[in-house]
Design an enzyme around this catalytic site. Structure first.
Site, PDB file in Angstrom:
ATOM      1  CB  THR A  99     -27.995  40.041  19.820  1.00 49.84           C
ATOM      2  OG1 THR A  99     -27.544  38.844  19.866  1.00 49.84           O
ATOM      3  CG2 THR A  99     -29.189  40.294  20.978  1.00 49.84           C
ATOM      4  CB  SER A 100     -31.272  43.696  19.670  1.00 52.50           C
ATOM      5  OG  SER A 100     -32.172  44.653  19.699  1.00 52.50           O
ATOM      6  CB  SER A 101     -29.259  47.116  16.763  1.00 48.96           C
ATOM      7  OG  SER A 101     -28.857  47.822  15.556  1.00 48.96           O
ATOM      8  CG  HIS A 116     -35.288  42.856  22.795  1.00 53.53           C
ATOM      9  ND1 HIS A 116     -35.786  42.296  21.510  1.00 53.53           N
ATOM     10  CD2 HIS A 116     -34.288  43.549  22.681  1.00 53.53           C
ATOM     11  CE1 HIS A 116     -34.880  43.070  20.658  1.00 53.53           C
ATOM     12  NE2 HIS A 116     -34.027  44.006  21.361  1.00 53.53           N
ATOM     13  CG  PHE A 153     -30.204  34.993  18.495  1.00 56.16           C
ATOM     14  CD1 PHE A 153     -29.299  34.748  17.401  1.00 56.16           C
ATOM     15  CD2 PHE A 153     -30.747  34.131  19.352  1.00 56.16           C
ATOM     16  CE1 PHE A 153     -28.836  33.401  17.345  1.00 56.16           C
ATOM     17  CE2 PHE A 153     -30.441  32.709  19.037  1.00 56.16           C
ATOM     18  CZ  PHE A 153     -29.114  32.259  18.296  1.00 56.16           C
TER      19      PHE A 153
END
Ligand SMILES: *[C@@H]1O[C@H](CO)[C@@H](O)[C@H](O)[C@H]1NC(C)=O
Length: 351
Positions: A137-139, A273, A161
């Site tokens: 997720t994200s990073s 986000h 994601f």
């Protein structure tokens, strides 16, 4: 607010996904130049041989938080695969997705530490080397992209994601505002060349890749979704026009565009986000829903320890250095002549 709701959503989810076993830290697993932490979830009953999912947390996250906030360990109990949760060494809890080392096959950085965990699991847990997967997720999504590019020989598939294309953060800093705000635009050829530079000379089968993004994402702007499409359609040599695109799939307002068997791009209308990991959907993409867990083995021996707390901040920050953001615990005062400027909730920089 988006970040706060992400953190709230993840902590609310904690407990809901209680797995039967424990997360166990493993040390001395191989080459690990940046000191990434290795945490393993091995269910009591394993498929034979067990596949492996590497599940990577968001900025400010930890292996433990992602273990508790996603369903993978719970699903490992049902399906018999192993999950590795790497823990980022960075004080802000972000993955290094920007250095040449991390972006290059066997060259170092956080990516090499993560791949050493995979190699260790293949050698010591009997993991099926042909069924190793990455998600995040994200990073952690950005790192999934990095692993797809730099280690196509190690991974069979990935699911990201809310990330950015491989090498979009390339450069001197942990955070790249040009990329995060969706202003780093390249041609499909340029994006594809970057992926090919991750492992020069690689001629094998590349991992198939699925990526998810919210249209209202203001941390990693949705332009990154379209840049991702350019990148991976170029890598696989397929058209940028979807073969199919089904609406309200897998949730209302989501659309699932397929570019053949190797690329799926899922756009979540009006979602920020926080695109929650759809773990069952990811398992289907990885082909892990028909496993038969057999008699398993005991979890790997070793102490369960929390990651060490980061050192308290002191001193001043040089030009371009980080001076704030969620989870950041370093110095917040910029060197003379520079001001701490908020880039986003995760990152402030001395400019
Ligand atoms: C798929 O269709 C949806 C709904 O029409 C659209 O918003 C989205 O941009 C399409 N996806 C792609 C990758 O073209």
């Amino acid at each position: 607010m988006l970040f706060a709701s992400l953190l709230t959503a993840l902590s609310a989810a904690a407990g809901a996904f209680a797995a039967a076993g424990q997360l166990v830290q493993v040390t001395n697993f191989g080459t690990n130049p940046t000191n990434v932490g290795m945490f393993v979830y091995k269910p009591a009953r394993l498929a034979s041989p067990p596949p492996l999912i590497v599940a990577m947390h968001y900025c400010t996250g930890t292996a433990q938080a992602y273990f508790q906030g996603t369903q993978y360990a719970n699903l490992a109990d049902t399906h018999g695969f192993i999950v590795i949760y790497p823990n980022a060494p960075d004080s802000g809890g972000c993955w290094d997705v920007h250095t040449t080392a991390t972006l290059t096959h066997n060259a170092g950085g956080d990516s090499l530490g993560i791949v050493s965990m995979v190699r260790y699991a293949i050698a010591n847990y009997g993991v099926d080397a042909t069924r190793v997967f990455a998600t995040g997720t994200s990073s952690g999504a950005m790192m999934t992209n990095v692993l797809m590019g730099a280690y196509p020989d190690v991974f069979k598939a990935g699911s990201a994601f809310s990330g950015v294309p491989y090498a979009c953060f390339e450069g001197p800093d942990m955070w790249n505002s040009q990329c995060s705000t969706g202003q780093l635009i390249k041609t499909p050829q340029q994006w594809g060349d970057l992926v090919r530079s991750g492992f020069p000379g690689f001629t094998g089968t590349r991992p198939k890749f699925q990526f998810w993004h919210g249209t209202a994402d203001t941390t990693l702007y949705p332009q990154n979704f379209w840049e991702d499409i350019k990148q991976w359609t170029n890598v696989f040599g397929v058209s940028q026009t979807p073969v199919t695109n089904t609406t309200n799939d897998p949730l209302p307002g989501y659309s699932r565009a397929s570019f053949g068997p190797n690329i799926q791009a899922i756009l979540a209308q009006g979602v920020g986000h926080t695109v929650p990991e759809q773990a069952n959907d990811v398992l289907a993409w990885f082909g892990l829903t028909n496993l038969t867990p057999g008699s398993g083995t005991a979890p790997p021996a070793g102490p369960t320890t929390a990651p060490p707390p980061p050192a308290p901040g002191s001193g001043t920050v040089a030009h371009f250095g980080q001076c704030g953001g969620i989870g950041y615990t370093g110095p917040t005062v910029c060197a003379a002549g520079f001001t701490c400027v908020v880039s986003n909730a995760y990152y402030s920089q001395c400019l």
